[in-house]
Write a protein that holds these residues in place. Sequence first.
Motif, PDB file in Angstrom:
ATOM      1  N   THR A  63      49.925  19.807  42.441  1.00  0.00           N
ATOM      2  CA  THR A  63      50.918  20.857  42.609  1.00  0.00           C
ATOM      3  C   THR A  63      52.191  20.224  43.168  1.00  0.00           C
ATOM      4  OG1 THR A  63      51.312  23.078  43.467  1.00  0.00           O
ATOM      5  CG2 THR A  63      50.124  21.551  44.919  1.00  0.00           C
ATOM      6  N   PHE A  64      53.143  21.053  43.639  1.00  0.00           N
ATOM      7  CA  PHE A  64      54.461  20.494  43.951  1.00  0.00           C
ATOM      8  C   PHE A  64      54.733  20.224  45.422  1.00  0.00           C
ATOM      9  CE2 PHE A  64      55.109  21.468  39.660  1.00  0.00           C
ATOM     10  CZ  PHE A  64      56.093  20.582  39.251  1.00  0.00           C
ATOM     11  N   THR A  65      54.212  21.064  46.307  1.00  0.00           N
ATOM     12  CA  THR A  65      54.537  20.873  47.721  1.00  0.00           C
ATOM     13  C   THR A  65      53.289  20.505  48.504  1.00  0.00           C
ATOM     14  OG1 THR A  65      54.130  23.185  48.309  1.00  0.00           O
ATOM     15  CG2 THR A  65      56.358  22.618  47.551  1.00  0.00           C
ATOM     16  N   ASN A  66      53.489  19.800  49.617  1.00  0.00           N
ATOM     17  CA  ASN A  66      52.363  19.456  50.486  1.00  0.00           C
ATOM     18  C   ASN A  66      51.675  20.717  50.999  1.00  0.00           C
ATOM     19  OD1 ASN A  66      52.476  16.594  50.452  1.00  0.00           O
ATOM     20  ND2 ASN A  66      54.307  16.687  51.718  1.00  0.00           N
ATOM     21  N   LYS A  67      52.477  21.745  51.284  1.00  0.00           N
ATOM     22  CA  LYS A  67      51.912  23.000  51.784  1.00  0.00           C
ATOM     23  C   LYS A  67      50.951  23.599  50.762  1.00  0.00           C
ATOM     24  CE  LYS A  67      53.200  27.530  53.562  1.00  0.00           C
ATOM     25  NZ  LYS A  67      54.268  28.535  53.712  1.00  0.00           N
ATOM     26  N   ALA A  68      51.377  23.639  49.489  1.00  0.00           N
ATOM     27  CA  ALA A  68      50.528  24.198  48.429  1.00  0.00           C
ATOM     28  C   ALA A  68      49.279  23.350  48.233  1.00  0.00           C
ATOM     29  CB  ALA A  68      51.320  24.293  47.125  1.00  0.00           C
ATOM     30  N   ALA A  69      49.431  22.017  48.300  1.00  0.00           N
ATOM     31  CA  ALA A  69      48.285  21.122  48.119  1.00  0.00           C
ATOM     32  C   ALA A  69      47.278  21.300  49.257  1.00  0.00           C
ATOM     33  CB  ALA A  69      48.760  19.676  48.056  1.00  0.00           C
ATOM     34  N   ASN A  70      47.793  21.437  50.491  1.00  0.00           N
ATOM     35  CA  ASN A  70      46.896  21.625  51.642  1.00  0.00           C
ATOM     36  C   ASN A  70      46.170  22.957  51.575  1.00  0.00           C
ATOM     37  OD1 ASN A  70      47.537  19.149  52.745  1.00  0.00           O
ATOM     38  ND2 ASN A  70      49.249  19.950  53.957  1.00  0.00           N
ATOM     39  N   GLU A  71      46.889  23.996  51.105  1.00  0.00           N
ATOM     40  CA  GLU A  71      46.243  25.312  50.974  1.00  0.00           C
ATOM     41  C   GLU A  71      45.150  25.250  49.902  1.00  0.00           C
ATOM     42  OE1 GLU A  71      47.148  29.885  49.638  1.00  0.00           O
ATOM     43  OE2 GLU A  71      48.856  28.671  50.265  1.00  0.00           O
ATOM     44  N   MET A  72      45.446  24.560  48.782  1.00  0.00           N
ATOM     45  CA  MET A  72      44.459  24.416  47.714  1.00  0.00           C
ATOM     46  C   MET A  72      43.218  23.681  48.242  1.00  0.00           C
ATOM     47  SD  MET A  72      44.965  22.664  43.957  1.00  0.00           S
ATOM     48  CE  MET A  72      46.611  23.262  43.689  1.00  0.00           C
ATOM     49  N   LYS A  73      43.471  22.616  48.993  1.00  0.00           N
ATOM     50  CA  LYS A  73      42.388  21.812  49.556  1.00  0.00           C
ATOM     51  C   LYS A  73      41.516  22.672  50.485  1.00  0.00           C
ATOM     52  CE  LYS A  73      42.425  16.937  50.181  1.00  0.00           C
ATOM     53  NZ  LYS A  73      43.212  15.768  50.422  1.00  0.00           N
ATOM     54  N   SER A  74      42.178  23.458  51.330  1.00  0.00           N
ATOM     55  CA  SER A  74      41.473  24.301  52.292  1.00  0.00           C
ATOM     56  C   SER A  74      40.611  25.338  51.571  1.00  0.00           C
ATOM     57  CB  SER A  74      42.516  24.974  53.197  1.00  0.00           C
ATOM     58  OG  SER A  74      41.921  25.965  53.960  1.00  0.00           O
ATOM     59  N   ARG A  75      41.176  25.973  50.550  1.00  0.00           N
ATOM     60  CA  ARG A  75      40.412  26.988  49.798  1.00  0.00           C
ATOM     61  C   ARG A  75      39.209  26.369  49.096  1.00  0.00           C
ATOM     62  NH1 ARG A  75      43.788  31.641  46.682  1.00  0.00           N
ATOM     63  NH2 ARG A  75      45.662  31.694  47.942  1.00  0.00           N
ATOM     64  N   ILE A  76      39.431  25.202  48.495  1.00  0.00           N
ATOM     65  CA  ILE A  76      38.344  24.558  47.746  1.00  0.00           C
ATOM     66  C   ILE A  76      37.229  24.103  48.682  1.00  0.00           C
ATOM     67  CG2 ILE A  76      37.784  22.455  46.425  1.00  0.00           C
ATOM     68  CD1 ILE A  76      40.482  22.914  44.941  1.00  0.00           C
ATOM     69  N   SER A  77      37.598  23.555  49.847  1.00  0.00           N
ATOM     70  CA  SER A  77      36.546  23.104  50.765  1.00  0.00           C
ATOM     71  C   SER A  77      35.741  24.302  51.282  1.00  0.00           C
ATOM     72  CB  SER A  77      37.143  22.314  51.934  1.00  0.00           C
ATOM     73  OG  SER A  77      37.948  23.145  52.732  1.00  0.00           O
ATOM     74  N   GLY A  78      36.374  25.480  51.340  1.00  0.00           N
ATOM     75  CA  GLY A  78      35.642  26.693  51.713  1.00  0.00           C
ATOM     76  C   GLY A  78      34.615  27.085  50.666  1.00  0.00           C
ATOM     77  N   MET A  79      34.816  26.633  49.420  1.00  0.00           N
ATOM     78  CA  MET A  79      33.895  26.976  48.328  1.00  0.00           C
ATOM     79  C   MET A  79      32.823  25.906  48.097  1.00  0.00           C
ATOM     80  SD  MET A  79      36.529  28.409  45.432  1.00  0.00           S
ATOM     81  CE  MET A  79      37.688  29.692  45.753  1.00  0.00           C
ATOM     82  N   VAL A  80      33.226  24.624  48.166  1.00  0.00           N
ATOM     83  CA  VAL A  80      32.272  23.560  47.821  1.00  0.00           C
ATOM     84  C   VAL A  80      31.688  22.876  49.052  1.00  0.00           C
ATOM     85  CG1 VAL A  80      33.374  23.124  45.600  1.00  0.00           C
ATOM     86  CG2 VAL A  80      34.072  21.782  47.578  1.00  0.00           C
ATOM     87  N   GLY A  81      32.125  23.306  50.248  1.00  0.00           N
ATOM     88  CA  GLY A  81      31.571  22.725  51.471  1.00  0.00           C
ATOM     89  C   GLY A  81      32.266  21.429  51.848  1.00  0.00           C
ATOM     90  N   ASP A  82      31.663  20.708  52.741  1.00  0.00           N
ATOM     91  CA  ASP A  82      32.264  19.506  53.309  1.00  0.00           C
ATOM     92  C   ASP A  82      32.116  18.308  52.360  1.00  0.00           C
ATOM     93  OD1 ASP A  82      33.549  17.960  55.102  1.00  0.00           O
ATOM     94  OD2 ASP A  82      31.788  17.556  56.354  1.00  0.00           O
TER      95      ASP A  82
END
Length: 518
Positions: free
Chosen positions: A54-73
Amino acid sequence: NGLNKEQQEAVTTTEGYVRVIAGAGSGKTRALTTRFAYLVDELDISPNRILSVTFTNKAANEMKSRISGMVGDVATPYIMTFHGFCNRFLHSEIEAIDISSNFKIMDTDDQTDILKVVYNELGLTNKDFPYKRALTEIIGAGCKNGQRTLLSNYEELLEKYSSYELNQLMQLAPTKELKMIYGYLREQKRDACLDYEDLLNFALYILKTRKDIRDIWEGVFDYIQVDEFQDVSLREVELVGILSNKCGNLFVVGDPDQTIYSFRGSDVNCIVQFEAIMNKVQGKENTVKTVMLNQNYRSTPEILDVSNALIKHNQNRVDKELMTYSPSGAKVSHYHARNIYQEATWVANRILTLKRPYSDIAILYRSNTSSRAIEEKLIENSIPYEVLSGISFYSRKEVKDVLALLSIVAFGDNLSFMRMVKTLSLGIGPKKIEILKELTGGKTTLYQALRVNADTKSFKSTKAKWLVDLIEELKVYSETETISMLMGRVYTALNLEEMYKNSEIERWENLQELKRSA
């Protein structure tokens, strides 16, 4: 899992080239993150084999946070920005073109420092050619950001030429613009430093000129996903086109009706004509499947009706109409004012008649100069406000500087005087201020003390006489001239147009707005 039919289709269509046209508030990020989890949990794909950009660090961090909530650690190393990916790629591969993998990434201040060195050698100053303009027009558009109007092969030059050879090119270059470029490249080569444009350009350069490296990276990912695809440039499409060439699985999400970054190189055609552009990039025929997300979860039907009617006028778009099952809400009001003052009055009156907590109300404006008229009306009506992601109009440096000088003319107050002394570099430092304080005897202002003593030995080496003459002259003018005319004289005396117009145009626009307000 709570997804609607179209979102589910986007998530489960995993193979091939998939384009998702996702309207505002339609849950596109949710679809993208759920798709990542689906690939990992259902298809047993390693997260290391999925690139999500994606384009911004903020968007990438939010994506990362959401995905880790789904696939675990689980480690997800390739959820990042385009430039973050290029940075990682170059740390691995840049030595192939004879640049150290310990390269430094420059910010604008670093770039300016490089230019200062080059300017000094060429006998140029910031007044001759403002650094900011040189970075955008000569180093940027002229050489690096895709337009390449002055130089088309700078990557090859940085790879194949030593700093000594680049210095020779600088000496022999026929124009000052080319001399600037070669000098800038010489400093880059000498210190192994890259700027923001270089990250993407050199990643592409290596992938295009080093077949062995390209072969490896074409096989690194099984799936590639790109968010906010309406904002990509052709160079970014080239990058994901190369990386997805072998796996053939590229998933892009965006909304052509929300593109706002054409000024920095984004091209809405990349999503509108995705299939044709991808075929051109890869040199082969690809079939693209399009999924439309048009159910909005954010807004009321009234807001969507207005939005749909407005968006229909966009010419370069993929036809879609947003709909919602949300309950009905307030009607959208529209007021076309004759000028900014009527508009500001209307806004203030609306706020007063709404009888809602002030914290429930937001005012959006297009440019910083627009806040001035609105702020004045809010102050006039005793409506408290806070300026977010910006500075209140009257708190801006250039505005405060001019008002401080006018305040000395009107009142001679010490606070404004101290601001002027610091801003104008008059040679009146802390020791001289102490002398002035003693001279006031606690009975007069600092300015009055300076006016009486400007010609004395203590202040002979400073610009005290110049300041006193200016203020006394302005006092005389103030008796017959309007405040806006007085401001014009201040702008001229302080060379503000010359100072700001070429290098900090927004500051000059703010000063023009201040004059209009007067």
